[in-house]
Design an enzyme around this catalytic site. Structure first.
Site, PDB file in Angstrom:
ATOM      1  NE  ARG A  86      -7.486  11.161   5.579  1.00 33.65           N
ATOM      2  CZ  ARG A  86      -7.963  10.718   6.743  1.00 33.65           C
ATOM      3  NH1 ARG A  86      -7.170  10.045   7.570  1.00 33.65           N
ATOM      4  NH2 ARG A  86      -9.211  10.933   7.096  1.00 33.65           N
ATOM      5  NE  ARG A 105      -7.968   7.273   4.626  1.00 30.88           N
ATOM      6  CZ  ARG A 105      -8.792   6.949   5.618  1.00 30.88           C
ATOM      7  NH1 ARG A 105      -9.955   7.592   5.762  1.00 30.88           N
ATOM      8  NH2 ARG A 105      -8.477   5.979   6.460  1.00 30.88           N
ATOM      9  CG  ASP A 159      -2.990   4.638   0.944  1.00 37.28           C
ATOM     10  OD1 ASP A 159      -3.774   4.183   1.793  1.00 37.28           O
ATOM     11  OD2 ASP A 159      -3.138   4.513  -0.279  1.00 37.28           O
ATOM     12  CG  HIS A 160       0.837   6.347   4.717  1.00 38.76           C
ATOM     13  ND1 HIS A 160      -0.051   7.363   5.007  1.00 38.76           N
ATOM     14  CD2 HIS A 160       0.241   5.204   5.073  1.00 38.76           C
ATOM     15  CE1 HIS A 160      -1.134   6.834   5.565  1.00 38.76           C
ATOM     16  NE2 HIS A 160      -0.993   5.531   5.586  1.00 38.76           N
ATOM     17  CG  ASN A 162      -1.868   1.142   1.296  1.00 43.11           C
ATOM     18  OD1 ASN A 162      -1.475   2.279   1.013  1.00 43.11           O
ATOM     19  ND2 ASN A 162      -3.111   0.877   1.647  1.00 43.11           N
ATOM     20  CG  HIS A 209      -5.233  -1.372   9.635  1.00 47.14           C
ATOM     21  ND1 HIS A 209      -5.483  -0.261   8.864  1.00 47.14           N
ATOM     22  CD2 HIS A 209      -4.978  -0.921  10.876  1.00 47.14           C
ATOM     23  CE1 HIS A 209      -5.401   0.827   9.629  1.00 47.14           C
ATOM     24  NE2 HIS A 209      -5.100   0.461  10.853  1.00 47.14           N
ATOM     25  CB  THR A 215      -5.327   4.918   9.930  1.00 43.23           C
ATOM     26  OG1 THR A 215      -5.194   3.949   8.889  1.00 43.23           O
ATOM     27  CG2 THR A 215      -5.338   4.213  11.276  1.00 43.23           C
ATOM     28  CB  THR A 216      -9.020   1.841   8.047  1.00 46.82           C
ATOM     29  OG1 THR A 216      -8.859   2.429   6.762  1.00 46.82           O
ATOM     30  CG2 THR A 216     -10.269   0.975   8.051  1.00 46.82           C
ATOM     31  CD  GLU A 236      -6.881  -6.087   3.209  1.00 46.93           C
ATOM     32  OE1 GLU A 236      -6.981  -5.933   1.969  1.00 46.93           O
ATOM     33  OE2 GLU A 236      -6.199  -5.333   3.935  1.00 46.93           O
ATOM     34  CD  GLU A 256      -7.073  -0.462   1.077  1.00 46.97           C
ATOM     35  OE1 GLU A 256      -6.737   0.653   1.510  1.00 46.97           O
ATOM     36  OE2 GLU A 256      -6.749  -1.522   1.644  1.00 46.97           O
ATOM     37  CG  HIS A 292      -7.917   4.141   1.319  1.00 45.90           C
ATOM     38  ND1 HIS A 292      -7.941   4.111   2.696  1.00 45.90           N
ATOM     39  CD2 HIS A 292      -9.181   4.399   0.922  1.00 45.90           C
ATOM     40  CE1 HIS A 292      -9.185   4.332   3.108  1.00 45.90           C
ATOM     41  NE2 HIS A 292      -9.952   4.496   2.053  1.00 45.90           N
ATOM     42  N   GLY A 349       1.291  -1.405   4.258  1.00 53.74           N
ATOM     43  CA  GLY A 349       1.725  -0.116   3.723  1.00 53.74           C
ATOM     44  C   GLY A 349       2.540   0.717   4.687  1.00 53.74           C
TER      45      GLY A 349
HETATM   46  C1  LIG Z   1      -8.121  -0.389   4.961  1.00 54.48           C
HETATM   47  C2  LIG Z   1      -6.798  -0.216   5.580  1.00 54.48           C
HETATM   48  O1  LIG Z   1      -6.528  -0.646   6.666  1.00 54.48           O
HETATM   49  C3  LIG Z   1      -5.756   0.532   4.850  1.00 54.48           C
HETATM   50  O2  LIG Z   1      -5.526  -0.063   3.647  1.00 54.48           O
HETATM   51  C4  LIG Z   1      -6.154   1.962   4.648  1.00 54.48           C
HETATM   52  O3  LIG Z   1      -5.516   2.483   3.512  1.00 54.48           O
HETATM   53  C5  LIG Z   1      -5.753   2.736   5.894  1.00 54.48           C
HETATM   54  O4  LIG Z   1      -6.018   4.078   5.645  1.00 54.48           O
HETATM   55  P1  LIG Z   1      -4.762   5.076   5.465  1.00 54.48           P
HETATM   56  O5  LIG Z   1      -3.927   4.508   4.353  1.00 54.48           O
HETATM   57  O6  LIG Z   1      -5.397   6.379   5.143  1.00 54.48           O
HETATM   58  O7  LIG Z   1      -4.018   5.028   6.784  1.00 54.48           O
HETATM   59  N1  LIG Z   2      -5.708  -2.855   3.860  1.00 49.60           N
HETATM   60  C1  LIG Z   2      -4.500  -2.678   4.629  1.00 49.60           C
HETATM   61  C2  LIG Z   2      -3.494  -1.918   3.835  1.00 49.60           C
HETATM   62  O1  LIG Z   2      -3.621  -1.767   2.632  1.00 49.60           O
HETATM   63  C3  LIG Z   2      -2.320  -1.354   4.517  1.00 49.60           C
HETATM   64  O2  LIG Z   2      -2.601  -0.987   5.838  1.00 49.60           O
HETATM   65  P1  LIG Z   2      -1.342  -0.416   6.672  1.00 49.60           P
HETATM   66  O3  LIG Z   2      -0.241  -1.439   6.564  1.00 49.60           O
HETATM   67  O4  LIG Z   2      -0.960   0.883   6.037  1.00 49.60           O
HETATM   68  O5  LIG Z   2      -1.870  -0.279   8.080  1.00 49.60           O
END
Ligand SMILES: CC(=O)[C@@H](O)[C@H](O)COP(=O)(O)O
Ligand SMILES: NCC(=O)COP(=O)(O)O
Length: 242
Positions: free
Chosen positions: A50, A46, A10-11, A8, A192, A101-102, A152, A71, A44, A214
């Site tokens: 963000r 969102r 995202d960050h 992942n 997660h 976060t989620t 998941e 996601e 993800h 991620g």
């Molecule tokens: C669903 C999950 O747990 C993550 O994949 C999600 O992306 C967490 O959100 P952030 O990436 O915004 O922390």
């Molecule tokens: N669905 C979980 C994900 O994609 C990554 O979560 P995290 O490792 O960033 O907490």
């Protein structure tokens, strides 16, 4: 049987959004992660954008060589984006604006028709659907009832457990949920809060097909680089299966 790693990114985008620059670019990160052994790329999108933004989704859809796991919340906006982009996978996740976060898993039991409709729309677009849910027997049963081919399992409570006893209890609950889902014919992933010191026991659960990780990988990448961070995580996961 082997286990796959979805990275992942995202960050990577969080770092970019922090200053409004055009770097670091999630497109570059995805390529590095894939060359380092990622079996898929998770992003993800969102509602508040963000971190990952629409431009990232558009470009990654053209550049990812493994497969995209998008996601998203269960909203018409996001479903329309998924129908247009057509990622290999969509994972439906709960979203609350104020969350860091989620937090919990998707409540399938309480919104069966809505989730079933979303699954139907996404399947019609040729997308494999996963539901991000807690290892709750009723939620797993509901996932099967709405026709989700994947789930998941949310490993956040395991990752955040404040004692070994609590963590072991969560691990047992997750393993039981994985078995229940597999027995229902669902392909089971997990994710997660997984990191380099807690991923082993989760990866060792034989029913898991893929782990989506991620934050810990990107955090480690800030210190030692993304390629080694991905390689090390993959090695830990595969070692847990030996
Ligand atoms: C669903 C999950 O747990 C993550 O994949 C999600 O992306 C967490 O959100 P952030 O990436 O915004 O922390
Ligand atoms: N669905 C979980 C994900 O994609 C990554 O979560 P995290 O490792 O960033 O907490």
């Amino acid at each position: 049987m082997s286990i796959l790693l979805g990275v992942n990114i995202d960050h990577i985008a969080t770092l970019r959004q922090a200053r409004g620059t055009d770097y670091p670019d999630p497109v570059h990160a995805a390529a590095v992660a894939e060359m380092a052994g990622a079996d898929g790329i998770t992003i993800h999108l969102r509602e508040d954008r963000r971190h990952i933004v629409d431009r990232d989704v558009e470009l990654l859809a053209q550049t990812i060589k493994t497969r995209m796991n998008l996601e998203m919340a269960v909203t018409d906006e996001m479903l329309a984006i998924a129908e247009r982009i057509k990622p290999a996978y969509v994972c439906l996740v709960p979203e609350k604006r104020e969350e860091l976060t989620t937090e919990g898993g998707l409540d399938v039991v309480g919104q069966m028709d809505k989730i079933e409709d979303a699954c139907t729309r996404l399947k019609a677009a040729g997308i494999k659907v996963s539901l991000f849910i807690d290892a709750d027997p009723a939620q797993i049963e509901a996932a099967a009832q709405v026709g989700a081919p994947y789930i998941e399992i949310h490993t956040g409570a395991y990752a955040d457990a404040e004692s070994d006893v609590a963590q072991q209890a969560e691990l047992k609950r997750i393993a039981k949920g994985a078995k229940q889902a597999a027995a229902l014919g669902i392909v089971v992933n997990a994710g997660h809060g997984l990191h380099y010191h807690n991923v082993g026991p989760i990866a060792a659960i034989p029913e898991f097909y893929e782990l989506n990780i991620g934050h810990s990988i990107i955090a480690r990448a800030a210190i030692e680089g993304l390629a080694p961070a991905v390689q090390t995580m993959k090695q830990l996961m595969l070692a847990a299966r030996r």
